[in-house]
Design a protein around this motif. Structure first.
Motif, PDB file in Angstrom:
ATOM      1  N   VAL A 296       0.861  -1.176   0.000  1.00  0.00           N
ATOM      2  CA  VAL A 296       0.000   0.000   0.000  1.00  0.00           C
ATOM      3  C   VAL A 296       0.903   1.234   0.000  1.00  0.00           C
ATOM      4  O   VAL A 296       1.690   1.430   0.922  1.00  0.00           O
ATOM      5  N   ALA A 297       0.783   2.041  -1.048  1.00  0.00           N
ATOM      6  CA  ALA A 297       1.505   3.312  -1.103  1.00  0.00           C
ATOM      7  C   ALA A 297       0.636   4.382  -0.475  1.00  0.00           C
ATOM      8  O   ALA A 297      -0.466   4.655  -0.951  1.00  0.00           O
ATOM      9  N   MET A 298       1.102   4.947   0.609  1.00  0.00           N
ATOM     10  CA  MET A 298       0.389   6.034   1.276  1.00  0.00           C
ATOM     11  C   MET A 298       0.975   7.338   0.735  1.00  0.00           C
ATOM     12  O   MET A 298       2.065   7.745   1.124  1.00  0.00           O
ATOM     13  N   HIS A 299       0.249   7.941  -0.201  1.00  0.00           N
ATOM     14  CA  HIS A 299       0.695   9.137  -0.902  1.00  0.00           C
ATOM     15  C   HIS A 299       0.365  10.362  -0.052  1.00  0.00           C
ATOM     16  O   HIS A 299      -0.783  10.771   0.035  1.00  0.00           O
ATOM     17  N   ILE A 300       1.377  10.931   0.582  1.00  0.00           N
ATOM     18  CA  ILE A 300       1.202  12.095   1.446  1.00  0.00           C
ATOM     19  C   ILE A 300       1.203  13.342   0.560  1.00  0.00           C
ATOM     20  O   ILE A 300       2.176  13.613  -0.133  1.00  0.00           O
ATOM     21  N   ARG A 301       0.068  14.081   0.593  1.00  0.00           N
ATOM     22  CA  ARG A 301      -0.064  15.258  -0.269  1.00  0.00           C
ATOM     23  C   ARG A 301      -0.454  16.478   0.545  1.00  0.00           C
ATOM     24  O   ARG A 301      -1.332  16.416   1.386  1.00  0.00           O
ATOM     25  N   ASP A 302       0.219  17.568   0.263  1.00  0.00           N
ATOM     26  CA  ASP A 302      -0.074  18.845   0.889  1.00  0.00           C
ATOM     27  C   ASP A 302      -0.838  19.702  -0.126  1.00  0.00           C
ATOM     28  O   ASP A 302      -0.494  19.703  -1.299  1.00  0.00           O
TER      29      ASP A 302
ATOM     30  N   LYS B 239      -0.053   6.937  -9.799  1.00  0.00           N
ATOM     31  CA  LYS B 239      -1.038   5.992  -9.259  1.00  0.00           C
ATOM     32  C   LYS B 239      -1.318   4.868 -10.255  1.00  0.00           C
ATOM     33  O   LYS B 239      -1.399   3.697  -9.871  1.00  0.00           O
ATOM     34  N   LEU B 240      -1.455   5.200 -11.533  1.00  0.00           N
ATOM     35  CA  LEU B 240      -1.702   4.190 -12.562  1.00  0.00           C
ATOM     36  C   LEU B 240      -0.521   3.223 -12.659  1.00  0.00           C
ATOM     37  O   LEU B 240      -0.703   2.008 -12.734  1.00  0.00           O
ATOM     38  N   MET B 241       0.688   3.747 -12.641  1.00  0.00           N
ATOM     39  CA  MET B 241       1.873   2.897 -12.704  1.00  0.00           C
ATOM     40  C   MET B 241       1.910   1.961 -11.502  1.00  0.00           C
ATOM     41  O   MET B 241       2.195   0.778 -11.636  1.00  0.00           O
TER      42      MET B 241
ATOM     43  N   ARG C  54      -0.635   0.922  -9.688  1.00  0.00           N
ATOM     44  CA  ARG C  54      -1.709  -0.068  -9.838  1.00  0.00           C
ATOM     45  C   ARG C  54      -1.261  -1.193 -10.770  1.00  0.00           C
ATOM     46  O   ARG C  54      -1.506  -2.361 -10.509  1.00  0.00           O
ATOM     47  N   ARG C  55      -0.582  -0.842 -11.849  1.00  0.00           N
ATOM     48  CA  ARG C  55      -0.075  -1.857 -12.789  1.00  0.00           C
ATOM     49  C   ARG C  55       0.975  -2.752 -12.133  1.00  0.00           C
ATOM     50  O   ARG C  55       1.183  -3.877 -12.567  1.00  0.00           O
ATOM     51  N   ALA C  56       1.636  -2.230 -11.113  1.00  0.00           N
ATOM     52  CA  ALA C  56       2.646  -3.004 -10.378  1.00  0.00           C
ATOM     53  C   ALA C  56       2.039  -3.722  -9.179  1.00  0.00           C
ATOM     54  O   ALA C  56       2.758  -4.224  -8.325  1.00  0.00           O
ATOM     55  N   ASN C  57       0.698  -3.752  -9.097  1.00  0.00           N
ATOM     56  CA  ASN C  57      -0.029  -4.420  -8.024  1.00  0.00           C
ATOM     57  C   ASN C  57       0.178  -3.734  -6.669  1.00  0.00           C
ATOM     58  O   ASN C  57       0.253  -4.389  -5.628  1.00  0.00           O
ATOM     59  N   VAL C  58       0.274  -2.412  -6.702  1.00  0.00           N
ATOM     60  CA  VAL C  58       0.428  -1.610  -5.489  1.00  0.00           C
ATOM     61  C   VAL C  58      -0.799  -0.718  -5.369  1.00  0.00           C
ATOM     62  O   VAL C  58      -1.127   0.033  -6.286  1.00  0.00           O
ATOM     63  N   GLU C  59      -1.485  -0.818  -4.224  1.00  0.00           N
ATOM     64  CA  GLU C  59      -2.656   0.005  -3.967  1.00  0.00           C
ATOM     65  C   GLU C  59      -2.194   1.372  -3.458  1.00  0.00           C
ATOM     66  O   GLU C  59      -1.182   1.466  -2.765  1.00  0.00           O
ATOM     67  N   THR C  60      -2.925   2.428  -3.790  1.00  0.00           N
ATOM     68  CA  THR C  60      -2.548   3.778  -3.374  1.00  0.00           C
ATOM     69  C   THR C  60      -3.642   4.399  -2.514  1.00  0.00           C
ATOM     70  O   THR C  60      -4.824   4.298  -2.827  1.00  0.00           O
ATOM     71  N   LEU C  61      -3.229   5.020  -1.436  1.00  0.00           N
ATOM     72  CA  LEU C  61      -4.121   5.751  -0.543  1.00  0.00           C
ATOM     73  C   LEU C  61      -3.563   7.161  -0.402  1.00  0.00           C
ATOM     74  O   LEU C  61      -2.397   7.337  -0.032  1.00  0.00           O
ATOM     75  N   VAL C  62      -4.364   8.174  -0.716  1.00  0.00           N
ATOM     76  CA  VAL C  62      -3.926   9.562  -0.596  1.00  0.00           C
ATOM     77  C   VAL C  62      -4.251  10.076   0.801  1.00  0.00           C
ATOM     78  O   VAL C  62      -5.393   9.983   1.260  1.00  0.00           O
ATOM     79  N   ILE C  63      -3.233  10.596   1.469  1.00  0.00           N
ATOM     80  CA  ILE C  63      -3.379  11.208   2.786  1.00  0.00           C
ATOM     81  C   ILE C  63      -3.116  12.703   2.615  1.00  0.00           C
ATOM     82  O   ILE C  63      -2.024  13.095   2.205  1.00  0.00           O
ATOM     83  N   ASP C  64      -4.115  13.515   2.918  1.00  0.00           N
ATOM     84  CA  ASP C  64      -4.011  14.965   2.773  1.00  0.00           C
ATOM     85  C   ASP C  64      -3.528  15.555   4.094  1.00  0.00           C
ATOM     86  O   ASP C  64      -4.141  15.324   5.140  1.00  0.00           O
ATOM     87  N   THR C  65      -2.456  16.329   4.042  1.00  0.00           N
ATOM     88  CA  THR C  65      -1.886  16.891   5.274  1.00  0.00           C
ATOM     89  C   THR C  65      -2.779  17.946   5.913  1.00  0.00           C
ATOM     90  O   THR C  65      -2.599  18.285   7.077  1.00  0.00           O
ATOM     91  N   ALA C  66      -3.755  18.457   5.148  1.00  0.00           N
ATOM     92  CA  ALA C  66      -4.641  19.489   5.690  1.00  0.00           C
ATOM     93  C   ALA C  66      -5.887  18.902   6.345  1.00  0.00           C
ATOM     94  O   ALA C  66      -6.718  19.639   6.846  1.00  0.00           O
ATOM     95  N   ALA C  67      -6.014  17.588   6.329  1.00  0.00           N
ATOM     96  CA  ALA C  67      -7.210  16.947   6.884  1.00  0.00           C
ATOM     97  C   ALA C  67      -6.807  15.924   7.936  1.00  0.00           C
ATOM     98  O   ALA C  67      -5.659  15.472   7.981  1.00  0.00           O
ATOM     99  N   ASN C  68      -7.759  15.538   8.761  1.00  0.00           N
ATOM    100  CA  ASN C  68      -7.545  14.492   9.751  1.00  0.00           C
ATOM    101  C   ASN C  68      -7.373  13.164   9.009  1.00  0.00           C
ATOM    102  O   ASN C  68      -8.264  12.739   8.281  1.00  0.00           O
ATOM    103  N   TYR C  69      -6.250  12.515   9.191  1.00  0.00           N
ATOM    104  CA  TYR C  69      -5.963  11.287   8.454  1.00  0.00           C
ATOM    105  C   TYR C  69      -6.656  10.053   9.037  1.00  0.00           C
ATOM    106  O   TYR C  69      -6.800   9.045   8.361  1.00  0.00           O
ATOM    107  N   VAL C  70      -7.120  10.121  10.273  1.00  0.00           N
ATOM    108  CA  VAL C  70      -7.709   8.948  10.923  1.00  0.00           C
ATOM    109  C   VAL C  70      -8.944   8.439  10.181  1.00  0.00           C
ATOM    110  O   VAL C  70      -9.025   7.245   9.868  1.00  0.00           O
ATOM    111  N   PRO C  71      -9.937   9.287   9.857  1.00  0.00           N
ATOM    112  CA  PRO C  71     -11.091   8.770   9.109  1.00  0.00           C
ATOM    113  C   PRO C  71     -10.699   8.175   7.748  1.00  0.00           C
ATOM    114  O   PRO C  71     -11.277   7.184   7.317  1.00  0.00           O
ATOM    115  N   THR C  72      -9.721   8.766   7.099  1.00  0.00           N
ATOM    116  CA  THR C  72      -9.250   8.247   5.804  1.00  0.00           C
ATOM    117  C   THR C  72      -8.683   6.842   5.979  1.00  0.00           C
ATOM    118  O   THR C  72      -9.014   5.929   5.210  1.00  0.00           O
TER     119      THR C  72
END
Length: 189
Positions: A100-106, A154-156, A158-176
């Motif tokens: 699982v790739a946790m993509h940290i985005r600001d 993200k598409l690349m 997915r093709r490598a069998n890696v799931e992606t989850l975007v974590i936004d630094t401006a939001a509470n990450y727990v519900p995500t």
């Protein structure tokens, strides 16, 4: 969570080199060591080499494992080459393990605020550029470019069998995170 379940936890901290490696282990003391390593790490490197970290994970993990790749997924100035290298490194790990790739985005990495001319320095390459954020066309082009790059990565993955989850630094990450894992649990049943 891993400590409560008696799961083994390991750590690879990386920049453009492997900064720290903690082999998988179990127990509260080991989990605290992992946390200490994360909090105390002062990177020697300045760039990012995600592929190198994934290759190390692939060679060190002998049984199927859940692997979290936590990164902003920025690949540096030679993006096309880095994307190809990352795909080659991610595919075998993604096939052998649950990755699982946790993509940290600001938000400021996706959209520029209208603040006039700003000078920006790339933290990894040191390149300095000036941008007129007062121009809507510049802000729109920046937003399109960053969105397209994130979608391409993200598409690349997915093709490598890696799931992606975007974590936004401006939001509470727990519900995500809770929503993500609840969805995974339903899908795996």
């Amino acid at each position: 969570s891993a400590t409560r379940n008696s799961d083994r936890v390991g750590l690879i901290l990386f920049s453009d080199q492997i900064e720290r490696f903690v082999p998988p282990g179990a127990g509260r003391g080991h989990a605290l060591r992992v946390v200490r390593e994360i909090l105390g790490c002062k990177p020697a490197g300045h760039g990012t080499d995600i592929a190198n970290a994934l290759r190390l994970a692939g060679t060190m993990l002998h049984r199927r494992a859940l692997v979290f790749l936590i990164s902003d997924l920025e690949l540096g100035p030679r993006r096309d080459e880095a994307l190809t290298t990352l795909q080659r490194a991610a595919r075998p790990v993604g096939v052998a393990h649950d990755v699982v790739a946790m993509h940290i985005r600001d938000p400021h990495e996706r959209e520029l605020p209208d603040v006039g001319i700003v000078t920006l320095e790339d933290a990894e390459s040191g390149e300095v550029v000036s941008i007129d954020t007062g121009r809507k066309r510049v802000r729109d082009q920046f937003a399109r470019l960053t969105s397209a790059r994130a979608a391409e990565t993200k598409l690349m993955l997915r093709r490598a069998n890696v799931e992606t989850l975007v974590i936004d630094t401006a939001a509470n990450y727990v519900p995500t995170l809770l929503g993500f894992f609840a969805g995974r649990k339903r899908r795996l049943r």
